[in-house]
Scaffold this motif. Structure first.
Motif, PDB file in Angstrom:
ATOM      1  N   SER A 115       0.887   6.323   5.368  1.00  0.00           N
ATOM      2  CA  SER A 115       0.229   6.010   5.951  1.00  0.00           C
ATOM      3  C   SER A 115      -1.624   6.245   6.423  1.00  0.00           C
ATOM      4  O   SER A 115      -2.485   5.981   6.784  1.00  0.00           O
TER       5      SER A 115
ATOM      6  N   ARG B 243     -12.644  -5.040   0.630  1.00  0.00           N
ATOM      7  CA  ARG B 243     -11.029  -4.796   0.426  1.00  0.00           C
ATOM      8  C   ARG B 243     -10.247  -6.116   0.535  1.00  0.00           C
ATOM      9  O   ARG B 243      -9.526  -5.936  -0.849  1.00  0.00           O
ATOM     10  N   ASN B 244      -9.891  -6.142   1.778  1.00  0.00           N
ATOM     11  CA  ASN B 244      -8.526  -7.530   1.304  1.00  0.00           C
ATOM     12  C   ASN B 244      -9.160  -8.359   1.345  1.00  0.00           C
ATOM     13  O   ASN B 244      -8.138  -9.481   0.126  1.00  0.00           O
TER      14      ASN B 244
ATOM     15  N   SER C  36       0.552  -2.299  -6.411  1.00  0.00           N
ATOM     16  CA  SER C  36      -0.121  -1.743  -5.591  1.00  0.00           C
ATOM     17  C   SER C  36      -1.836  -1.450  -5.789  1.00  0.00           C
ATOM     18  O   SER C  36      -2.222  -1.249  -7.340  1.00  0.00           O
TER      19      SER C  36
ATOM     20  N   SER D 108       2.707  -3.013   4.876  1.00  0.00           N
ATOM     21  CA  SER D 108       2.673  -3.377   3.802  1.00  0.00           C
ATOM     22  C   SER D 108       4.175  -3.286   3.816  1.00  0.00           C
ATOM     23  O   SER D 108       5.390  -4.078   3.361  1.00  0.00           O
TER      24      SER D 108
ATOM     25  N   GLN E  80      -9.153   5.180  -3.415  1.00  0.00           N
ATOM     26  CA  GLN E  80      -8.642   5.837  -1.863  1.00  0.00           C
ATOM     27  C   GLN E  80      -8.046   7.107  -1.799  1.00  0.00           C
ATOM     28  O   GLN E  80      -8.120   8.372  -2.693  1.00  0.00           O
TER      29      GLN E  80
ATOM     30  N   MET F 118      -8.623  -7.281  -3.151  1.00  0.00           N
ATOM     31  CA  MET F 118      -6.800  -7.404  -3.302  1.00  0.00           C
ATOM     32  C   MET F 118      -6.421  -8.435  -3.132  1.00  0.00           C
ATOM     33  O   MET F 118      -5.625  -9.078  -3.734  1.00  0.00           O
TER      34      MET F 118
ATOM     35  N   SER G 160       1.235  -1.182   0.250  1.00  0.00           N
ATOM     36  CA  SER G 160       0.255   0.181  -0.079  1.00  0.00           C
ATOM     37  C   SER G 160       1.345   0.994   0.091  1.00  0.00           C
ATOM     38  O   SER G 160      -0.228   2.720  -0.948  1.00  0.00           O
TER      39      SER G 160
ATOM     40  N   GLU H 140      -0.115   7.641  -0.863  1.00  0.00           N
ATOM     41  CA  GLU H 140       0.457   6.414  -0.274  1.00  0.00           C
ATOM     42  C   GLU H 140       0.931   5.571  -1.692  1.00  0.00           C
ATOM     43  O   GLU H 140       1.373   4.850  -1.686  1.00  0.00           O
TER      44      GLU H 140
ATOM     45  N   ALA I 261       4.589   3.603  -2.489  1.00  0.00           N
ATOM     46  CA  ALA I 261       4.850   2.300  -2.689  1.00  0.00           C
ATOM     47  C   ALA I 261       5.514   2.637  -3.397  1.00  0.00           C
ATOM     48  O   ALA I 261       6.350   1.512  -3.423  1.00  0.00           O
TER      49      ALA I 261
ATOM     50  N   ASP J 223      -4.893   1.346  -7.089  1.00  0.00           N
ATOM     51  CA  ASP J 223      -5.221   1.985  -6.836  1.00  0.00           C
ATOM     52  C   ASP J 223      -6.800   2.124  -6.558  1.00  0.00           C
ATOM     53  O   ASP J 223      -7.964   1.824  -7.882  1.00  0.00           O
ATOM     54  N   TYR J 224      -7.641   1.970  -5.749  1.00  0.00           N
ATOM     55  CA  TYR J 224      -9.096   2.038  -5.546  1.00  0.00           C
ATOM     56  C   TYR J 224     -10.308   2.814  -5.094  1.00  0.00           C
ATOM     57  O   TYR J 224     -11.140   2.990  -5.003  1.00  0.00           O
TER      58      TYR J 224
END
Length: 226
Positions: A186, A96-97, A32, A14, A37, A100, A9, A42, A46, A34-35
């Motif tokens: 972060s 999300r996780n 990484s 990470s 956010q 991903m 991230s 970030e 990354a 790009d969602y």
């Protein structure tokens, strides 16, 4: 060197995981997302971390979670909490996780990689359900049922090496492995330059972690927070 896919991230956790995977001898392919956010800084972080820690490759995939919304991180109309809250906070991004890891799993199959790394933590964290050990275990079982690799006997493993560590322990581990935390972002409300608000949950956990670790906090904060 065995290939591995590392979800990166650009944050503290990470980045530490990337260093751990590299130290373990893996050829690290960083992914990484790009969602949508709000803290897009970030992604630049990354890229910096991937270069400095010697990732073989770094890819950024676009993922339209912002089209779904439902989180303070993807919907600008929902305020990011600046003090601790009860229950699962509004910064939780639905599934999300799960999404991903599914994308990392697909890339791992293409690469012929059997190992995926993710920086989830269940000690000093915000209480997200997709950071718990039982989620990681369940996803690994699913991965071996749902993929050509798994069915043909090439067992896939999901590594979550930070799962049971405190934030201070994570920082100490990363510092020992040469992670430059000044490169990481972060903050849930970081500006375009990556300056942190110092007030959100992510900033609070990060700041407390450096204090407990006895390591100077290299985070760059906005003018009003300094």
């Amino acid at each position: 060197m065995k290939p591995a896919v590392i979800l990166l991230s650009g944050g503290l956790d990470s980045s530490t995981v990337l260093a751990i995977a590299r130290e373990a001898g893996y050829a690290c392919h960083a992914l990484s997302l790009d969602y949508g956010q709000r803290h897009t800084a970030e992604l630049a972080a990354a890229a910096r971390v991937a270069r400095s820690l010697g990732a073989v490759e770094h890819r950024v995939m676009r993922l339209g979670l912002g089209d779904i919304g439902g989180s303070a991180l993807t919907d600008a109309s929902i305020a990011v909490p600046e003090s601790p809250t009860d229950g699962i906070p509004v910064t939780y991004v639905p599934a999300r996780n799960t999404v991903m890891l599914a994308l990392a799993l697909a890339w791992a199959e293409v690469l012929g990689a059997r190992d995926l790394f993710i920086g989830v933590n269940a000690v000093d964290y915000s209480g997200y359900p997709d950071c718990r050990p039982e989620f990681i275990e369940a996803f690994e079982r699913m991965a071996n049922l749902a993929t050509k690799s798994g069915v043909e006997g090439a067992r896939l493993r999901i590594h979550a090496p930070l799962q049971a560590l405190s934030k201070a322990d994570i920082i100490r581990r990363g510092a020992a492995l040469g992670v430059d935390y000044a490169q990481t972002v972060s903050c849930y409300q970081a500006d375009t330059e990556g300056l942190a608000c110092g007030r959100c949950d992510a900033c609070r956990l990060r700041r407390e972690g450096f204090l407990a670790a006895g390591i100077p906090d290299p985070t760059r904060y906005t003018q009003e927070t300094r």
